[in-house]
Design a protein around this motif. Structure first.
Motif, mmCIF file in Angstrom:
data_model
loop_
_atom_site.group_PDB
_atom_site.id
_atom_site.type_symbol
_atom_site.label_atom_id
_atom_site.label_comp_id
_atom_site.label_asym_id
_atom_site.label_seq_id
_atom_site.Cartn_x
_atom_site.Cartn_y
_atom_site.Cartn_z
ATOM 1 N N ALA A 85 0.848 -1.194 0.000
ATOM 2 C CA ALA A 85 0.000 0.000 0.000
ATOM 3 C C ALA A 85 0.890 1.254 0.000
ATOM 4 O O ALA A 85 1.904 1.303 0.700
ATOM 5 C CB ALA A 85 -0.911 -0.011 1.224
ATOM 6 N N LYS B 264 1.082 5.779 -0.431
ATOM 7 C CA LYS B 264 0.447 7.093 -0.448
ATOM 8 C C LYS B 264 1.030 7.850 -1.646
ATOM 9 O O LYS B 264 2.195 8.264 -1.607
ATOM 10 C CB LYS B 264 0.721 7.837 0.859
ATOM 11 C CG LYS B 264 0.131 7.140 2.078
ATOM 12 C CD LYS B 264 0.447 7.904 3.355
ATOM 13 C CE LYS B 264 -0.173 7.197 4.560
ATOM 14 N NZ LYS B 264 0.125 7.913 5.832
ATOM 15 N N THR C 160 -4.572 6.911 -0.261
ATOM 16 C CA THR C 160 -3.858 5.640 -0.175
ATOM 17 C C THR C 160 -4.331 4.707 -1.281
ATOM 18 O O THR C 160 -5.516 4.671 -1.607
ATOM 19 C CB THR C 160 -4.093 4.955 1.182
ATOM 20 O OG1 THR C 160 -3.709 5.834 2.238
ATOM 21 C CG2 THR C 160 -3.280 3.670 1.288
ATOM 22 N N ASP D 204 -4.341 0.709 -2.021
ATOM 23 C CA ASP D 204 -4.174 -0.548 -1.292
ATOM 24 C C ASP D 204 -3.079 -1.416 -1.919
ATOM 25 O O ASP D 204 -2.679 -1.229 -3.070
ATOM 26 C CB ASP D 204 -5.485 -1.332 -1.264
ATOM 27 C CG ASP D 204 -6.555 -0.631 -0.438
ATOM 28 O OD1 ASP D 204 -6.190 0.185 0.435
ATOM 29 O OD2 ASP D 204 -7.754 -0.886 -0.695
#
Length: 251
Positions: free
Chosen positions: A150, A152, A199, A201
């Motif tokens: 995951a 950002k 975010t 995943d």
């Protein structure tokens, strides 16, 4: 070496004469060098013939690899890539300790030299995606899995200014460098993600190849950036911002 001393400032070739400009003025030289026939037969040029043979082997192998990975390479843009890949493949050929000079081959055990090769020197994977990509290869089953944790996007992607979306792109190629060999490529890619997402995943890409083929497998992974305009996505600058790298070699 002759130097031109007239009002005629020629550039280029006329017959066996080549005209060119240097910081010292316009100059001319006559075509020379050793003939191809002498290089091919003279014992003094045995080492040259051996080096040329190994270079041809590397050049053919590099072309084979480019052809095998062409759908992935098309995501990027780097005019200097063929030369860079050719140089890396020369290292692979020269690492062959089983054959004599001039007869060296591309051995699977030496393909690790290609690891982390970036198909786009201006946008490398390490400088674009700040996350550890994991690769798992099951050669017996012919399954390759690539896992991206995951992320950002705001802090873990070095994105082009105009980009609004991105996707992960991957491929696995089973390579056969023999004279009549044919390589097999499997491709996978994610949906396009908005760069404004907080975010994204964890992502897994799975690729299927022939099982238990006994051939080396190279895994390639990259990121493609897009710009959304009126609901449609467009690639940026012919892929000049997209990284694509060999992340794993399994032999």
């Amino acid at each position: 070496m002759a130097q031109q001393d007239s009002f005629l400032k020629l550039k280029g070739r006329i017959g066996d004469l080549t005209f060119y400009k240097t910081k010292n003025g316009h100059q001319v030289r006559e075509k020379g060098g050793v003939s191809a026939q002498r290089i091919a037969t003279d014992p003094k040029y045995q080492r040259t013939r051996e080096n040329n043979a190994d270079f041809r082997t590397a050049s053919l192998a590099a072309k084979h690899l480019r052809d095998a990975l062409r759908p992935l390479i098309l995501f990027t843009y780097d005019p200097g890539m063929p030369n860079r890949l050719g140089s890396r493949m020369v290292r692979v050929v020269r690492a062959d300790a089983e054959h004599v000079r001039g007869e060296r081959q591309v051995l699977p055990a030496n393909l690790a030299i290609l690891r982390r090769f970036n198909f786009n020197a201006a946008a490398t994977l390490a400088n674009t995606l700040f996350a550890t990509v994991r690769t798992a290869v099951d050669a017996d089953e012919g399954i390759v899995r690539i896992t991206v944790p995951a992320i950002k996007p705001a802090t873990q992607l070095s994105k082009p200014r105009e980009a609004t979306h991105f996707q992960f792109v991957a491929g696995a190629a089973m390579l056969d460098f023999s004279e009549e060999g044919e390589s097999t490529l499997a491709l996978a890619q994610t949906e396009e993600h908005s760069l404004s997402q907080l975010t994204v995943d964890e992502t897994m890409l799975e690729l299927a190849l022939p099982a238990d083929a006994g051939l080396p497998i190279v895994t390639v992974f990259g990121v493609a950036f897009y710009k959304e305009d009126e609901g449609r996505s467009y690639g940026l600058n012919n892929g000049a911002y997209n990284p694509m790298s060999m992340v794993n070699i399994t032999v």
